[in-house]
Design a protein around this motif. Structure first.
Motif, PDB file in Angstrom:
ATOM      1  N   ARG A  65      85.911  10.443  64.911  1.00 15.62           N
ATOM      2  CA  ARG A  65      86.181  11.205  66.129  1.00 15.62           C
ATOM      3  C   ARG A  65      87.528  10.781  66.737  1.00 15.62           C
ATOM      4  O   ARG A  65      88.325  11.617  67.179  1.00 15.62           O
ATOM      5  CB  ARG A  65      85.041  10.944  67.120  1.00 15.62           C
ATOM      6  CG  ARG A  65      85.117  11.752  68.377  1.00 15.62           C
ATOM      7  CD  ARG A  65      84.016  11.334  69.334  1.00 15.62           C
ATOM      8  NE  ARG A  65      82.839  12.171  69.186  1.00 15.62           N
ATOM      9  CZ  ARG A  65      82.109  12.598  70.234  1.00 15.62           C
ATOM     10  NH1 ARG A  65      82.433  12.259  71.470  1.00 15.62           N
ATOM     11  NH2 ARG A  65      81.071  13.349  70.053  1.00 15.62           N
ATOM     12  N   ARG A  66      87.789   9.495  66.711  1.00 15.15           N
ATOM     13  CA  ARG A  66      89.063   8.995  67.230  1.00 15.15           C
ATOM     14  C   ARG A  66      90.216   9.428  66.329  1.00 15.15           C
ATOM     15  O   ARG A  66      91.275   9.827  66.805  1.00 15.15           O
ATOM     16  CB  ARG A  66      89.004   7.475  67.336  1.00 15.15           C
ATOM     17  CG  ARG A  66      90.325   6.788  67.668  1.00 15.15           C
ATOM     18  CD  ARG A  66      90.792   7.046  69.098  1.00 15.15           C
ATOM     19  NE  ARG A  66      92.161   6.568  69.293  1.00 15.15           N
ATOM     20  CZ  ARG A  66      93.137   7.248  69.873  1.00 15.15           C
ATOM     21  NH1 ARG A  66      92.893   8.462  70.358  1.00 15.15           N
ATOM     22  NH2 ARG A  66      94.335   6.747  69.994  1.00 15.15           N
ATOM     23  N   GLU A  92      91.195  12.856  67.119  1.00 14.21           N
ATOM     24  CA  GLU A  92      92.056  12.874  68.307  1.00 14.21           C
ATOM     25  C   GLU A  92      93.488  12.508  67.947  1.00 14.21           C
ATOM     26  O   GLU A  92      94.444  13.116  68.444  1.00 14.21           O
ATOM     27  CB  GLU A  92      91.562  11.849  69.347  1.00 14.21           C
ATOM     28  CG  GLU A  92      90.327  12.245  70.128  1.00 14.21           C
ATOM     29  CD  GLU A  92      89.898  11.119  71.074  1.00 14.21           C
ATOM     30  OE1 GLU A  92      88.829  11.254  71.677  1.00 14.21           O
ATOM     31  OE2 GLU A  92      90.637  10.101  71.177  1.00 14.21           O
ATOM     32  N   TYR A 104      91.856   1.695  67.665  1.00 19.15           N
ATOM     33  CA  TYR A 104      91.756   1.265  69.065  1.00 19.15           C
ATOM     34  C   TYR A 104      92.619   0.048  69.374  1.00 19.15           C
ATOM     35  O   TYR A 104      92.336  -0.704  70.297  1.00 19.15           O
ATOM     36  CB  TYR A 104      90.293   1.003  69.425  1.00 19.15           C
ATOM     37  CG  TYR A 104      89.492   2.276  69.486  1.00 19.15           C
ATOM     38  CD1 TYR A 104      89.534   3.074  70.625  1.00 19.15           C
ATOM     39  CD2 TYR A 104      88.744   2.715  68.394  1.00 19.15           C
ATOM     40  CE1 TYR A 104      88.831   4.265  70.683  1.00 19.15           C
ATOM     41  CE2 TYR A 104      88.038   3.904  68.447  1.00 19.15           C
ATOM     42  CZ  TYR A 104      88.088   4.676  69.590  1.00 19.15           C
ATOM     43  OH  TYR A 104      87.400   5.856  69.637  1.00 19.15           O
ATOM     44  N   GLU A 153      85.052  -0.343  75.469  1.00 16.39           N
ATOM     45  CA  GLU A 153      83.632  -0.176  75.816  1.00 16.39           C
ATOM     46  C   GLU A 153      83.379   1.216  76.406  1.00 16.39           C
ATOM     47  O   GLU A 153      82.375   1.852  76.090  1.00 16.39           O
ATOM     48  CB  GLU A 153      83.202  -1.264  76.804  1.00 16.39           C
ATOM     49  CG  GLU A 153      81.778  -1.108  77.276  1.00 16.39           C
ATOM     50  CD  GLU A 153      81.068  -2.427  77.497  1.00 16.39           C
ATOM     51  OE1 GLU A 153      81.559  -3.471  77.015  1.00 16.39           O
ATOM     52  OE2 GLU A 153      80.009  -2.417  78.138  1.00 16.39           O
ATOM     53  N   ARG A 154      84.296   1.689  77.225  1.00 18.77           N
ATOM     54  CA  ARG A 154      84.124   3.037  77.787  1.00 18.77           C
ATOM     55  C   ARG A 154      84.152   4.097  76.682  1.00 18.77           C
ATOM     56  O   ARG A 154      83.388   5.068  76.712  1.00 18.77           O
ATOM     57  CB  ARG A 154      85.208   3.304  78.834  1.00 18.77           C
ATOM     58  CG  ARG A 154      84.972   2.536  80.144  1.00 18.77           C
ATOM     59  CD  ARG A 154      85.910   2.985  81.264  1.00 18.77           C
ATOM     60  NE  ARG A 154      87.299   2.632  81.030  1.00 18.77           N
ATOM     61  CZ  ARG A 154      87.839   1.436  81.300  1.00 18.77           C
ATOM     62  NH1 ARG A 154      87.086   0.455  81.794  1.00 18.77           N
ATOM     63  NH2 ARG A 154      89.116   1.207  81.062  1.00 18.77           N
ATOM     64  N   ALA A 155      85.031   3.900  75.687  1.00 19.17           N
ATOM     65  CA  ALA A 155      85.096   4.848  74.563  1.00 19.17           C
ATOM     66  C   ALA A 155      83.779   4.840  73.781  1.00 19.17           C
ATOM     67  O   ALA A 155      83.280   5.891  73.361  1.00 19.17           O
ATOM     68  CB  ALA A 155      86.274   4.501  73.647  1.00 19.17           C
ATOM     69  N   LEU A 168      80.785   4.014  74.948  1.00 20.19           N
ATOM     70  CA  LEU A 168      79.730   4.626  75.759  1.00 20.19           C
ATOM     71  C   LEU A 168      79.880   6.142  75.814  1.00 20.19           C
ATOM     72  O   LEU A 168      78.883   6.882  75.797  1.00 20.19           O
ATOM     73  CB  LEU A 168      79.731   4.016  77.175  1.00 20.19           C
ATOM     74  CG  LEU A 168      79.258   2.560  77.234  1.00 20.19           C
ATOM     75  CD1 LEU A 168      79.479   1.967  78.621  1.00 20.19           C
ATOM     76  CD2 LEU A 168      77.776   2.451  76.839  1.00 20.19           C
ATOM     77  N   GLU A 169      81.134   6.619  75.857  1.00 18.99           N
ATOM     78  CA  GLU A 169      81.396   8.066  75.824  1.00 18.99           C
ATOM     79  C   GLU A 169      80.878   8.674  74.525  1.00 18.99           C
ATOM     80  O   GLU A 169      80.258   9.741  74.517  1.00 18.99           O
ATOM     81  CB  GLU A 169      82.911   8.299  75.972  1.00 18.99           C
ATOM     82  CG  GLU A 169      83.416   9.690  75.623  1.00 18.99           C
ATOM     83  CD  GLU A 169      83.052  10.734  76.677  1.00 18.99           C
ATOM     84  OE1 GLU A 169      82.588  10.340  77.762  1.00 18.99           O
ATOM     85  OE2 GLU A 169      83.219  11.939  76.391  1.00 18.99           O
ATOM     86  N   PHE A 170      81.112   7.982  73.407  1.00 17.91           N
ATOM     87  CA  PHE A 170      80.615   8.465  72.112  1.00 17.91           C
ATOM     88  C   PHE A 170      79.095   8.572  72.119  1.00 17.91           C
ATOM     89  O   PHE A 170      78.522   9.602  71.761  1.00 17.91           O
ATOM     90  CB  PHE A 170      81.088   7.525  70.992  1.00 17.91           C
ATOM     91  CG  PHE A 170      80.440   7.791  69.663  1.00 17.91           C
ATOM     92  CD1 PHE A 170      80.869   8.846  68.863  1.00 17.91           C
ATOM     93  CD2 PHE A 170      79.398   6.989  69.214  1.00 17.91           C
ATOM     94  CE1 PHE A 170      80.274   9.104  67.626  1.00 17.91           C
ATOM     95  CE2 PHE A 170      78.795   7.243  67.983  1.00 17.91           C
ATOM     96  CZ  PHE A 170      79.238   8.292  67.196  1.00 17.91           C
ATOM     97  N   ALA A 209      77.149   8.845  74.559  1.00 16.30           N
ATOM     98  CA  ALA A 209      76.667   9.818  75.552  1.00 16.30           C
ATOM     99  C   ALA A 209      76.820  11.250  75.055  1.00 16.30           C
ATOM    100  O   ALA A 209      76.159  12.152  75.578  1.00 16.30           O
ATOM    101  CB  ALA A 209      77.432   9.637  76.865  1.00 16.30           C
ATOM    102  N   THR A 210      77.668  11.480  74.052  1.00 21.17           N
ATOM    103  CA  THR A 210      77.992  12.858  73.680  1.00 21.17           C
ATOM    104  C   THR A 210      77.707  13.221  72.225  1.00 21.17           C
ATOM    105  O   THR A 210      77.501  14.394  71.924  1.00 21.17           O
ATOM    106  CB  THR A 210      79.489  13.138  73.948  1.00 21.17           C
ATOM    107  OG1 THR A 210      80.271  12.153  73.263  1.00 21.17           O
ATOM    108  CG2 THR A 210      79.805  13.081  75.436  1.00 21.17           C
TER     109      THR A 210
END
Lengths: 294, 294
Positions: free
Chosen positions: B64-65, B68, B111, B120-122, B124-126, B128-129
């Motif tokens: 996914r990264r 991007e 990263y 960590e935010r990335a 958690l975003e993964f 979550a989605t």
């Protein structure tokens, strides 16, 4: 939370009050509350939890092994670092201790190739037989009683308490429970790399990088816990990065020549940082009612 | 300790009985008693605690990264590994996954230079989605319910339970509590080295050595805990050294094509070792009453 039953070996000073107020603030319901999972406390070991003078305890351990190596092979007395020990060259030995990586390397070389179990037995043998040169007690009794009480208090308030030692992780693990009530998996520190082979683990000639000093401390703490510390304690310049990342930072100041040792060498930057950042500085002379438990 | 209220998602099979008898033996007073401080349990993650097919979860995160990165710089689609993703070259992507160090390196490069907090935010975003391509649920729901129950049982019996993942330590830490009830400081795994700078921790371009696979597993477990495991669980050849050092060794066998996936690739040596050493082999088809919690 200022009852006199808490931290009994501390004088009723500003440092003790600051500690008690911080612990209270982060553990009671309110805007500063921190859940137990995030209550990470990390303490440097040498000079913070136990006496590091006149020599690091671990140096005494290594010197003892070097002495054995000289006895097994007298020719070793012609080369450093063994020569310094054979000739009792305090200048050389003192300069060795000023260089933590050399000390870690010395431990590595002294015990290269043996199993982690054999190393642990050597460590336990040392602690069972060696005594501190001026305090005259086994090294298991040179821990600071006020710091043991602080660790106990933090644990009672559901902090996860870790040792974060610039010295050898595997040197402290066999005695961390006895000395501080800290289990071996909560000891973070510099280390000799180990290698798995045929069902056992062997010490190698490599030092794990980074060592657990200076910037290596917050790096190790992250690697091992996934946190920056909520509470941290140190005493020397090598503790500054760790103390900088903590919410509450405690700096032990060695100013008690009569009951322990008085020295600022190696702590100049730490003392300056404490002033700049408002860290809590502990005067061993004024803030510790007792230093050792005896 | 064979009550039907224990391990309810397990069938009443030999594997379940062997687990319950071992746990009982080492926790009740007697010649095989092990004190809580030494009750270390370690579990591989991918394929042992959660589903690793058709792709490692972490590979989906990295892809996914990479996607991007291609969108930000379309020229990237002309070079590997981005080209494989842009062209959906499954042969190439599958061969990547056969090489764990490459995967770890891929995460590192994707990263590099960001703070551990941003990473960590990335993560958690993964979580979550993203959803699993065949199970159709968020990846936080692809953990094996019988293994969660086993972890709960071990914890109730005062074991210290660690994840020991060949994949990224910092990828699992943000969700280990939610997925398995395992706190982040008990996640051991492969990792990108972090660097302390100006009060924060940044991901670097270096992969910590060794990675946490094969012989690296018992080495990591020693580094992190000072123990060899009393109880260990795995599913693949890379788990053999860890399982060899454990007193009780559990091998998950993926033989349930209808409820999960059936495959032996990458587990040939592990299955042979299990036969040689009498490890407890878990047939997902026969020993798991349910696989997922839904």
């Amino acid at each position: 939370m200022t009852g006199s039953d808490l931290l009994p070996s501390w004088n009723d000073s500003a440092a003790r009050t600051a500690i008690l107020e911080f612990v209270e603030t982060v553990t009671r319901p309110g805007p500063s509350y921190v859940p137990p999972a995030d209550r990470i406390a990390t303490f440097d070991n040498d000079g913070t939890l136990w006496c590091e003078k006149p020599q690091y305890v671990e140096a005494e351990f290594v010197f003892r092994r070097w002495q054995e190596m000289i006895e097994e092979d007298p020719a070793k007395a012609n080369e450093q670092p063994y020569m310094a020990l054979a000739e009792d060259d305090q200048t050389w030995l003192s300069s060795l201790l000023a260089h933590l990586p050399d000390l870690v390397k010395g431990v590595t070389e002294a015990y290269e190739g043996i199993t982690v179990g054999a190393f642990e037995r050597a460590v336990l043998e040392f602690f069972a037989t060696a005594t501190h040169p001026t305090l005259g007690v086994p090294y298991t009794q040179v821990g600071y009683q006020p710091m043991r009480e602080l660790i106990d208090l933090l644990r009672a308030r559901e902090f996860l308490v870790f040792i974060c030692t610039g010295g050898g992780r595997d040197f402290m693990r066999p005695v961390s429970e006895q000395l501080y009530g800290i289990p071996r998996e909560r000891v973070i520190g510099s280390a000799t790399a180990v290698q798995y082979r045929d069902g056992d683990l062997y010490r190698t000639s490599n030092v794990e990088q980074p060592i657990d000093d200076g910037t290596g401390k917050p790096e190790h703490i992250w690697m091992r816990t996934g946190h920056t510390p909520l509470f941290a304690g140190g005493n020397a310049d090598g503790d500054v990065p760790m103390l900088t990342t903590a919410r509450f930072s405690l700096l032990i100041h060695h100013d008690d020549a009569s009951r322990e040792f008085a020295y600022d060498a190696g702590a100049d930057k730490a003392l300056a940082s404490a002033r700049d950042h408002g860290w809590t500085v502990v005067s061993m002379q004024n803030d510790f009612r007792a230093i050792f438990d005896r």
